[in-house]
Design an enzyme around this catalytic site. Structure first.
Site, PDB file in Angstrom:
ATOM      1  CG  ASN A  41       4.629   0.772   0.231  1.00 36.63           C
ATOM      2  OD1 ASN A  41       4.373   1.246  -1.085  1.00 36.63           O
ATOM      3  ND2 ASN A  41       4.948   1.345   0.757  1.00 36.63           N
ATOM      4  CB  CYS A  52       4.303  -5.168   3.541  1.00 36.62           C
ATOM      5  SG  CYS A  52       5.196  -4.519   5.364  1.00 36.62           S
ATOM      6  CD  GLU A  54       7.928  -6.788   1.380  1.00 39.32           C
ATOM      7  OE1 GLU A  54       6.347  -6.069   1.135  1.00 39.32           O
ATOM      8  OE2 GLU A  54       8.855  -6.772   1.672  1.00 39.32           O
ATOM      9  CB  CYS A  93       6.437  -9.634   3.932  1.00 43.36           C
ATOM     10  SG  CYS A  93       5.384  -7.983   3.972  1.00 43.36           S
TER      11      CYS A  93
HETATM   12 ZN    ZN Z   1       6.288  -6.515   5.117  1.00 42.91          ZN
END
Ligand code: ZN
Length: 135
Positions: A41, A52, A54, A93
């Protein structure tokens, strides 16, 4: 492969840029051809510009020409400490992952290589919105 993926997520977590929340997350994406693409992140003083772990991993992979994924491992918690809880992916995400994966895509949330939970994305994002929804 699962352990290797979790190790990559834990390693990427060390690069998290989290001066505001102190909540460091690492993610490692397994591509269809067996490569691992990791992300962390990245926060921003303008909070809405934060990304983020991901999505960092997914966008990195897509920018490298990889568009099909089998699994992602995610590990998060207070920076500099071992994860205490499982870090589930946020809604944005989940939606981003849904764009590039098949029904059997696995989401692994881990505290360590020996302590993790595994879900099909379909369970975390039931009735997800995808390309077929707008055709
Ligand atoms: Zn996220």
């Amino acid at each position: 492969m699962r352990e290797e993926l979790i190790r990559a997520a834990l390693s990427a977590r060390e690069n998290a840029y989290v001066p505001y929340s102190g909540y460091a997350v690492g993610a490692a994406l397994l591509t269809e051809d067996g490569e691992i693409v990791a992300g962390c992140n990245v926060e921003n003083a303008s909070f809405g510009a934060t990304n983020c772990a991901e999505r960092t991993a997914v966008f990195k992979a897509v920018s490298q020409g990889k568009r099909r994924f089998r699994a992602i491992a995610i590990a998060g918690g207070e920076k500099g400490k071992e994860p205490v809880d499982y870090a589930y992916p946020c809604g944005i995400c989940r939606q981003v992952m849904n764009e590039f994966v098949a029904e059997d895509f696995q989401v692994i949330v881990a505290r360590s290589t020996a302590d993790y939970q595994e879900y099909c994305l379909d369970k975390l994002l039931p009735h997800g919105f995808g390309g077929e929804s707008i055709r």
